[in-house]
Design an enzyme around this catalytic site. Structure first.
Site, PDB file in Angstrom:
ATOM      1  N   SER A  97       0.826  -1.201   0.000  1.00  0.00           N
ATOM      2  CA  SER A  97       0.000   0.000   0.000  1.00  0.00           C
ATOM      3  C   SER A  97       0.865   1.257   0.000  1.00  0.00           C
ATOM      4  O   SER A  97       1.659   1.458  -0.917  1.00  0.00           O
ATOM      5  CB  SER A  97      -0.971  -0.046   1.190  1.00  0.00           C
ATOM      6  OG  SER A  97      -1.984   0.924   1.058  1.00  0.00           O
ATOM      7  N   ASP A 229      -9.759  -5.162  -4.548  1.00  0.00           N
ATOM      8  CA  ASP A 229      -9.187  -4.178  -3.631  1.00  0.00           C
ATOM      9  C   ASP A 229     -10.082  -2.945  -3.613  1.00  0.00           C
ATOM     10  O   ASP A 229     -10.194  -2.231  -4.609  1.00  0.00           O
ATOM     11  CB  ASP A 229      -7.772  -3.809  -4.088  1.00  0.00           C
ATOM     12  CG  ASP A 229      -6.997  -3.000  -3.064  1.00  0.00           C
ATOM     13  OD1 ASP A 229      -7.623  -2.171  -2.365  1.00  0.00           O
ATOM     14  OD2 ASP A 229      -5.774  -3.177  -2.976  1.00  0.00           O
ATOM     15  N   HIS A 258      -7.581  -5.660  -0.250  1.00  0.00           N
ATOM     16  CA  HIS A 258      -6.385  -4.853   0.002  1.00  0.00           C
ATOM     17  C   HIS A 258      -5.497  -5.499   1.057  1.00  0.00           C
ATOM     18  O   HIS A 258      -4.268  -5.400   0.989  1.00  0.00           O
ATOM     19  CB  HIS A 258      -6.798  -3.454   0.461  1.00  0.00           C
ATOM     20  CG  HIS A 258      -5.676  -2.471   0.526  1.00  0.00           C
ATOM     21  ND1 HIS A 258      -4.986  -2.056  -0.592  1.00  0.00           N
ATOM     22  CD2 HIS A 258      -5.123  -1.813   1.578  1.00  0.00           C
ATOM     23  CE1 HIS A 258      -4.049  -1.195  -0.237  1.00  0.00           C
ATOM     24  NE2 HIS A 258      -4.111  -1.032   1.067  1.00  0.00           N
TER      25      HIS A 258
END
Length: 278
Positions: A97, A229, A258
């Site tokens: 991320s 995601d 995610h």
């Protein structure tokens, strides 16, 4: 606790597990978490003969809750301070991320051609740019990130329950297997950090254009992304990143969220290992 002091006086906590002469893997965590988010990967790679290193980003986890420097340049420089202190060479850098943005900036600015980086992995990563702009029409509107800031400022503790309970791990999907422990661990990590760092970090992960970082990376780079995601949508992230990388490989996962590194570690870890060994 093991730590290094950066050039601007910030104490960065890190973990260093496994044999010191083993191939090093450096893990870069996502917002608003800490190095603890890599437990499933660090244990796996130590058990497979690697040296696993992870740090808490400034303002996150056990690192100093400094007021300033919550941007990709400082994030990458702080990671380099750890790498330099441990004298890690030919390391594999894995970022999740926001940590994927940190890896992209790190490799572009600090990893080449000094021999510090062997390979890179971007997992559910924010590059090239999350924000919708005229040049990035597939991005997310600024109002979404303004909403994050408002929710954090109003009631960070509740916001940090709502995110993992809902979209982060896909626990809001019909039929999802919900883990209360995973939710509470996300909350625990988030609440260890600084509200100021987390607030400023929203701008860092959403508005930093990393197109040129991706273009500058020459080492083999694996891009992994869940097709479901809900935090960093795949089309404007991984599927754009792979077009900018000189030596990239894209692997996507239908239905994965995610937070797939945690809830799908049994699938993701062997794929990481195969890329590292290749």
């Amino acid at each position: 606790m093991p730590s290094v002091i950066t050039k601007d006086g910030v104490e960065i906590f890190y973990k260093d597990w496994g044999p010191k002469d083993a191939p090093p893997i450096v893990f870069h965590h996502g917002w608003p978490l800490s190095s603890d988010d890599w437990d499933a990967q660090m244990l796996f790679f130590v058990q497979n003969g690697y040296r696993a290193v992870a740090h808490d980003r400034r303002g996150h986890g056990r690192s100093t809750q400094v007021s300033d420097g919550h941007d990709m340049d400082h994030y990458a420089a702080d990671a380099f301070a750890v790498v330099e202190a441990l004298d890690l060479r030919n390391a594999i850098h894995i970022g999740h991320s926001t940590g994927g943005g940190e890896v992209a900036r790190y490799v572009a600015r600090h990893g080449q051609p000094a021999g510090r980086v062997a390979k890179a992995v971007l997992v559910s990563a924010v590059p090239p740019l999350m924000l919708k702009t005229a040049a990035n029409p597939g991005g997310l509107p600024i109002e979404i990130f303004d909403g994050f800031r408002a929710a954090l400022a109003a009631n960070r503790a509740q916001f940090f329950l709502d995110v993992p309970t809902g979209p982060f791990y896909g626990f809001n999907r019909p039929g999802a297997t919900i883990s209360q422990g995973v939710i509470e661990n996300w909350w625990r990590q988030g609440m260890m950090g600084s509200a100021k760092a987390h607030y400023d970090g929203i701008k860092a992960f959403s508005e930093t254009d990393q197109t040129e970082d991706l273009k500058a990376i020459t080492v083999p780079t694996l891009v992994l992304h869940g097709e479901d995601d809900q935090i960093v949508p795949i089309d404007d992230a991984a599927r754009l990143s792979i077009t900018l990388l000189k030596n990239g490989t894209l692997k996507t996962y239908p239905g994965f969220s995610h937070g797939m590194l945690t809830v799908n570690a049994a699938v993701i870890n062997p794929d990481l290992l195969a890329f590292i060994k290749a």
